[in-house]
Design a protein around this motif. Structure first.
Motif, PDB file in Angstrom:
ATOM      1  N   HIS A  85      44.257  45.313  36.943  1.00  0.00           N
ATOM      2  CA  HIS A  85      43.031  45.191  37.733  1.00  0.00           C
ATOM      3  C   HIS A  85      42.279  43.887  37.474  1.00  0.00           C
ATOM      4  N   ALA A  86      42.038  43.616  36.182  1.00  0.00           N
ATOM      5  CA  ALA A  86      41.174  42.487  35.838  1.00  0.00           C
ATOM      6  C   ALA A  86      41.778  41.157  36.253  1.00  0.00           C
ATOM      7  N   MET A 124      43.535  40.642  39.071  1.00  0.00           N
ATOM      8  CA  MET A 124      43.780  40.550  40.515  1.00  0.00           C
ATOM      9  C   MET A 124      42.531  40.026  41.219  1.00  0.00           C
ATOM     10  N   THR A 152      41.927  40.425  44.969  1.00  0.00           N
ATOM     11  CA  THR A 152      41.573  40.988  46.268  1.00  0.00           C
ATOM     12  C   THR A 152      40.103  41.398  46.305  1.00  0.00           C
ATOM     13  N   GLU A 163      49.348  42.909  46.360  1.00  0.00           N
ATOM     14  CA  GLU A 163      49.805  44.265  46.046  1.00  0.00           C
ATOM     15  C   GLU A 163      51.325  44.319  45.909  1.00  0.00           C
ATOM     16  N   LEU A 181      52.408  42.764  42.695  1.00  0.00           N
ATOM     17  CA  LEU A 181      52.099  43.686  41.600  1.00  0.00           C
ATOM     18  C   LEU A 181      53.141  44.794  41.524  1.00  0.00           C
TER      19      LEU A 181
END
Lengths: 347, 289
Positions: B115-116, B118, B120, B136, B139
């Motif tokens: 999360h940290a 990325m 978007t 995405e 990932l």
């Protein structure tokens, strides 16, 4: 007949609709949505528009309460903010109605950001109470800020115009509301395929480990509040164009409970749940009314006798869902899908 | 892999704890604890119950703020940083009582680890368009090919975490931590409650992480067999103080350590404690801690 699903790319695996039957059903559903205005009479179109508005707002509340785990009883108040913004703009500015709807959404989102501030400290019931307090404060503002809201008598809107045509018929409004709602639902579905949607769920499930993963609690919770109230604001704007009268009593506190009940009955934390829940909550009281109409030839004063019963039956249905299907209508759909997934090879 | 250059973080980091003291009211949980975890090595933090291991972990990952001392990450003082900032630096941890997101699938849990790192934003997410979709997909490919294959959890990737066995849940938690591309990995009792087979699997994965990813690993663990087998360096805590540190076999032979775990080495004294005759029984000492 399907014997399995094989995918060749990650993209195919992450699509919203992954199997052919799913895509077929969706195409059928879209077709029937397009055909509906030509087949339904005015009364059903009225209901269809109302369903579209309620689905939009329930989807918003589902993002906040179902996915992020922040219980809010302020959804109707956020809708009112959107409705008043749209009403005021429609009466005072020459802007096109789609822009007004967007502005309604953004104003509601701003208010939502402020209302969401306590969510960093308080959770669960305490947060619900905080949002109730916000609802009553907003109600006070609607009544007393007369220069903008026109106090208790409220705003009476002129119809929205699209390419010079005033949108007054339910069928015209239907063709505006349904695509908007569809876009909003699609947006919500997309959201939960990305990092932002996952962060919402992470906060709901376990906020301490969300923090360790680098998710900022304050930012993410506020973002959820903002999106949710944006949805409410746009829905409220549509509501304003639909009824064309906005008063402080247009969005009573009960309406907030209506949305909470809708996502619980439909299924919290599923896109389908908010849709089914809003449809259920909007249409079932009407269907029960039909039941009474059918009984009238047999029982001459059925209406007088059974009107209270209708409310009781509606209430019982909701309680029934909480007890027997706590994951909501969406779970029934999922179960049916699983059953037919590889039918008849696997049951 | 693209992300390492994006984040600017790469390679193993050195973690240093310097004179750390933490107390809750009058209770001293840690007093002037110092040790270091060297880059690319496995350091084990051991000690009897209540020795302060988990408090130490919580200080390192930012949940507790020590009254004195410092935590340094590659020489940088991170003592006052909040957990999300530490995550961005390259801290990753697992929890003693599994802290996975139970409502999500294994795949989504692991994806959350990134999360940290990325980018978007909200609008892109709502439209699932262009950069959002590409990010995405990248990932997904990374999670599948680097992590899921590595930890041998292909078969459960689409299952909800709540449906998995304890051992597998622990492995998914390790997977989520690895998805953070950690520069230091903090493992809080990675094999607690596991059977022998699961413990051996986990030990193998931890060694593989060290060897293939070169990550610095700091772990708290009670399973002495595993600690002695895979650690490069062992730090022993008791009553919030470091009582010994060194290579596994050195620590094992240290009389202070034996005493901390078993009580005094004198059999007569031990028997006396067992009968509860001594004024200072082991049980009482644990309650104090």
């Amino acid at each position: 007949m399907q014997i399995g699903t094989a995918k060749h790319s990650y993209r195919a695996d992450e699509a919203l609709l992954t199997t052919r039957p799913q895509r077929l059903w969706m195409a059928l559903f879209a077709l029937s949505l397009c055909a509906a205005p030509f087949l339904l009479d005015n009364y059903w179109l009225y209901l269809a528009c109302l369903v579209a508005i309620n689905v939009a707002s329930a989807t918003g509340l589902n993002i906040l309460t179902g996915y992020t785990g922040l219980v809010s009883l302020g959804q109707a108040a956020f809708m009112a903010v959107g409705a008043y913004t749209v009403g005021w703009m429609q009466l005072n500015l020459p802007t096109p109605f789609l822009l007004n709807l967007l502005a309604g959404g953004f104003t509601a989102a701003l208010v939502g950001l402020v209302v969401g501030l306590p969510s960093l400290r308080v959770k669960g019931l305490y947060l619900a109470i905080a949002t109730i307090a916000a609802s009553f404060i907003l109600h006070f503002v609607f009544v007393n800020w007369e220069s903008v809201t026109n106090g208790n008598s409220g705003l009476t809107l002129t119809p929205a115009t699209f390419l010079g045509t005033p949108l007054t018929d339910y069928s015209q409004l239907y063709f505006v509301f349904v695509p908007i709602t569809a876009l909003m639902v699609l947006g919500a579905a997309n959201l939960f395929r990305t990092r932002i949607g996952r962060a919402f769920i992470a906060i709901r499930d376990r906020d301490i480990s969300a923090e360790v993963l680098g998710i900022s609690l304050l930012r993410t919770k506020l973002m959820s509040f903002a999106i949710s109230s944006f949805y409410a604001g746009v829905a409220g704007g549509m509501w304003a164009y639909f009824f064309r009268v906005v008063t402080p009593e247009s969005f009573p506190f009960v309406y907030s409970i209506f949305f909470l009940a809708a996502i619980i009955v439909g299924g919290m934390g599923t896109i389908l749940g908010a849709i089914l829940g809003a449809v259920f909550m909007t249409l079932v009281p009407e269907l029960l009314r039909f039941g009474i109409d059918w009984l009238t030839p047999v029982l001459p004063n059925a209406a007088a006798m059974l009107s209270p019963v209708r409310t009781i039956v509606f209430g019982l249905l909701i309680v029934g869902f909480l007890i027997f299907e706590p994951k909501g209508l969406a779970e029934i759909v999922q179960r049916t899908r699983r059953y037919f997934h590889l039918w008849p090879f696997k049951k | 892999m693209t992300g390492q250059s994006e984040t600017g973080a790469s390679g193993a980091a050195r973690l240093e704890v310097e004179g750390l003291s933490l107390s809750f009211g009058g209770l001293k949980a840690l007093s002037t604890v110092s040790f270091a975890a060297e880059p690319g090595s496995i350091t084990a933090l051991i000690g009897p119950n209540g020795a302060g291991k988990t408090s130490m972990f919580n200080c390192i990952s930012g949940f507790y703020h020590p009254q004195q001392g410092a935590v340094r990450f590659d020489g940088r003082d991170v003592t006052r940083m909040h957990p999300p900032e530490r995550a961005a630096l390259g801290f990753a941890r697992t929890f003693q009582n599994i802290a996975l997101f139970r409502g999500m699938t294994v795949l989504d849990n692991i994806k959350l680890g990134r999360h940290a790192h990325m980018k978007t934003n909200l609008l892109q997410a709502l439209a699932y368009w262009g950069p959002a979709q590409r990010e995405e997909m990248a990932l997904r490919a990374e999670v599948e090919e680097r992590i899921i294959d590595f930890l041998e959890i292909n078969h459960i990737r689409n299952m909800p975490v709540a449906a998995l066995s304890y051992g597998l849940q622990k492995r998914v938690e390790l997977a989520r931590a690895l998805a953070m591309r950690p520069r230091i990995l903090l493992l809080d009792e990675p094999v607690a409650g596991m059977n022998r087979e699961e413990t051996e699997d986990m030990a193998r994965f931890i060694l593989d992480v060290k060897e293939e990813w070169g990550t610095t690993i700091l772990m708290v663990e009670h399973d002495m067999g595993m600690v002695m087998d895979i650690s490069d360096h062992v730090v022993v805590l008791n009553f919030g103080q470091v009582i010994a540190s060194g290579l596994p076999h050195e620590v094992q032979a240290d009389p202070h350590v034996t005493e901390a775990y078993l009580g005094s080495g004198d059999p007569a004294a031990l028997m006396a404690r067992l009968r509860g005759e001594g004024p200072d029984t082991g049980r009482n000492r644990e309650e104090v801690a």
